[in-house]
Design an enzyme around this catalytic site. Sequence first.
Site, PDB file in Angstrom:
ATOM      1  N   LYS A  53      -1.065   2.683  -7.024  1.00  0.00           N
ATOM      2  CA  LYS A  53       0.147   1.933  -6.665  1.00  0.00           C
ATOM      3  C   LYS A  53       0.657   1.120  -7.852  1.00  0.00           C
ATOM      4  O   LYS A  53       1.852   1.101  -8.144  1.00  0.00           O
ATOM      5  CB  LYS A  53      -0.147   1.025  -5.451  1.00  0.00           C
ATOM      6  CG  LYS A  53      -0.339   1.828  -4.163  1.00  0.00           C
ATOM      7  CD  LYS A  53      -0.869   1.017  -2.988  1.00  0.00           C
ATOM      8  CE  LYS A  53      -1.114   1.960  -1.797  1.00  0.00           C
ATOM      9  NZ  LYS A  53      -1.657   1.294  -0.603  1.00  0.00           N
ATOM     10  N   GLN A  97      -3.956  -4.457   1.062  1.00  0.00           N
ATOM     11  CA  GLN A  97      -4.642  -3.179   1.203  1.00  0.00           C
ATOM     12  C   GLN A  97      -5.679  -3.260   2.323  1.00  0.00           C
ATOM     13  O   GLN A  97      -6.477  -4.194   2.392  1.00  0.00           O
ATOM     14  CB  GLN A  97      -5.323  -2.799  -0.129  1.00  0.00           C
ATOM     15  CG  GLN A  97      -5.936  -1.410  -0.152  1.00  0.00           C
ATOM     16  CD  GLN A  97      -4.919  -0.287  -0.052  1.00  0.00           C
ATOM     17  OE1 GLN A  97      -3.775  -0.407  -0.488  1.00  0.00           O
ATOM     18  NE2 GLN A  97      -5.327   0.831   0.542  1.00  0.00           N
ATOM     19  N   ASP A 120       4.787  -2.429   3.736  1.00  0.00           N
ATOM     20  CA  ASP A 120       3.988  -1.492   4.537  1.00  0.00           C
ATOM     21  C   ASP A 120       4.656  -1.205   5.881  1.00  0.00           C
ATOM     22  O   ASP A 120       4.284  -0.251   6.562  1.00  0.00           O
ATOM     23  CB  ASP A 120       2.611  -2.108   4.824  1.00  0.00           C
ATOM     24  CG  ASP A 120       1.508  -1.538   3.938  1.00  0.00           C
ATOM     25  OD1 ASP A 120       1.624  -0.367   3.532  1.00  0.00           O
ATOM     26  OD2 ASP A 120       0.544  -2.273   3.659  1.00  0.00           O
TER      27      ASP A 120
HETATM   28  N1  GUN Z   1      -5.192   1.657   3.555  1.00  0.00           N
HETATM   29  C1  GUN Z   1      -5.035   2.989   3.785  1.00  0.00           C
HETATM   30  N2  GUN Z   1      -3.728   3.301   3.890  1.00  0.00           N
HETATM   31  C2  GUN Z   1      -3.044   2.151   3.738  1.00  0.00           C
HETATM   32  C3  GUN Z   1      -1.653   1.823   3.735  1.00  0.00           C
HETATM   33  O1  GUN Z   1      -0.767   2.657   3.916  1.00  0.00           O
HETATM   34  N3  GUN Z   1      -1.355   0.522   3.517  1.00  0.00           N
HETATM   35  C4  GUN Z   1      -2.308  -0.424   3.349  1.00  0.00           C
HETATM   36  N4  GUN Z   1      -1.912  -1.668   3.161  1.00  0.00           N
HETATM   37  N5  GUN Z   1      -3.597  -0.160   3.341  1.00  0.00           N
HETATM   38  C5  GUN Z   1      -3.959   1.123   3.541  1.00  0.00           C
END
Ligand code: GUN
Length: 313
Positions: A53, A97, A120
Amino acid sequence: MPALILDGTKIAQDIRGEVAAEVKTMAAAGVRPGLAVVLVGHNPASEIYVRGKVKACEEVGLYSEKLTPPETATTAELLALVEDLNRRDNIDGILVQLPLPAQVDAKRVLMAVDPAKDVDGFHPVNVGFLSTQRPGLVPCTPAGVIEILKRSNIPIAGREAVVVGRSDIVGKPAAMLLLNANATVTVCHSKTHDLPGVCRRAEILVAAIGRSGMITHDFVKPGATVIDVGMNTITDPAEFQRFFAGNAKREEAFRKKGSTLIGDVHPEVAAIAGALTPVPGGVGPLTIAMLMFNTVKAAKMRRGSRVPELSRV
Ligand code: GUN
């Protein structure tokens, strides 16, 4: 005829290019959108995702910041951190996350994120905006599923869509997006009777269960579009053989690495589906591309300017 393989890597690159162009235009106006990623502790999978990311932000020209509270962080400490990010003007997007350590009240932390910065799309305010078709921030992976369909010219309106899995992160928002695009939507889960029979009704089948190769040929109507959201790791050689026997390329990679990635869709489905997203290289790359898009969208919405459209149908 074997399924058309839908190239998520290529589609994600296209979207990242479009986002980069938008970021450049904003830079000329003196605005640089910023994303804050909160990574608590040392979950190895999360570390890999977060690295991807942050790298993507650099590539499209976004400002990014990684915050790394320790594994022992408390709910109160994370709430204070999120509230600080909410107040900062150079931060447009906040991503916490998941998963969070067991001692943390994850729902409370996610609820504390300013909905205007919730890239998100997990905050109940954004969930409500999505379900009532108002502008807001949409969860990245389901938004990526829709982009794959639209950019591959697969019609959605009026068609039978079946979503397997009802998670808040993928299944439910994917179903809502398909419904908003005028599909006739069925959501299946572990208590669904005759799951293969229900799935066989689908012209668009979205698998978001988290179980290696569970969707076999008897779940798929010939010619259906199958979107595989699963990301499962196989390390057991016997299990590997069950799915990939005779696939020389996979066998060599498995021998070298000791593991391979498999979706929720069995490889045999490629012989019956009309179109199929591979794993890896299908939905996965879209998740990050849509996060970049959401960060720009959040920056624009916060400033009251028009949000760029991605694909139009
Ligand atoms: N952990 C696994 N997939 C995701 C996601 O799409 N967003 C977040 N914040 N954590 C994750």
